[in-house]
Design a protein around this motif. Sequence first.
Motif: not given
Length: 232
Positions: A125-131, A190-195, A211-214
Amino acid sequence: MIIALNFDFIIPFIFMGIFLIIVISIFYFNKKMILIRKLSKSQFKSISQFRTNELTKIMGKVLQTHEPFVVPFSKRKCVAYEIKIEQKVSSGKNSRWKTLVHKEDIQDFFIEERGEVVMIKPTKSPKNYHSYLVKDKSISSGTFNDPTPEFLKLLEDFNIKSEGFFGFNKTLRYSERILEIGEIVVVAGIAKWKSLEQPIEGYNYSKIAALESTNEQKLFITDLPEARRKRN
């Protein structure tokens, strides 16, 4: 010359065409096929190939980030699940499956790929994926098929009676789909590099791949064998 059309001959072909369109539409637009098509739009990458803000797909082993779920029937540990209990009900000559229980949940998890890890953070919530998860377990009971003690215990836990008014078994079925710890999964996002604000046990780097959503791109998560690639 006027050619008289034989509608008695044409009508069966019209109905056949409509039937084929319905069958093809059901196949093409079902949840499984939609997800496979979406996944095909991204390329498999190893973690070292991640490029920030690029649509990326990875395959690897599921690792937990915290206490995993335990599903009620098989008692397996997982990071995502969908369970359903249904009863077959009849009305005149027609029958259908009525959903009595439908529960699903998902949590953050890691994907391990050749000794490195990727962080996956699905939200409901909010739903950011499909599975789409493969059906792992199923069990049923019916008029001449008594529920097993394990199935009976599961039904009791959900306050569902296994018998009807006259003592006959109800026609019931249970299905279980899970993303199990150690299972191979395919995820696109979407690929990210997180600290890292806090260190991760066993992980010695200050940044971690994710891997994140937008707003335009959701995460896609599946354990379907069709979505995998052969390892090099």
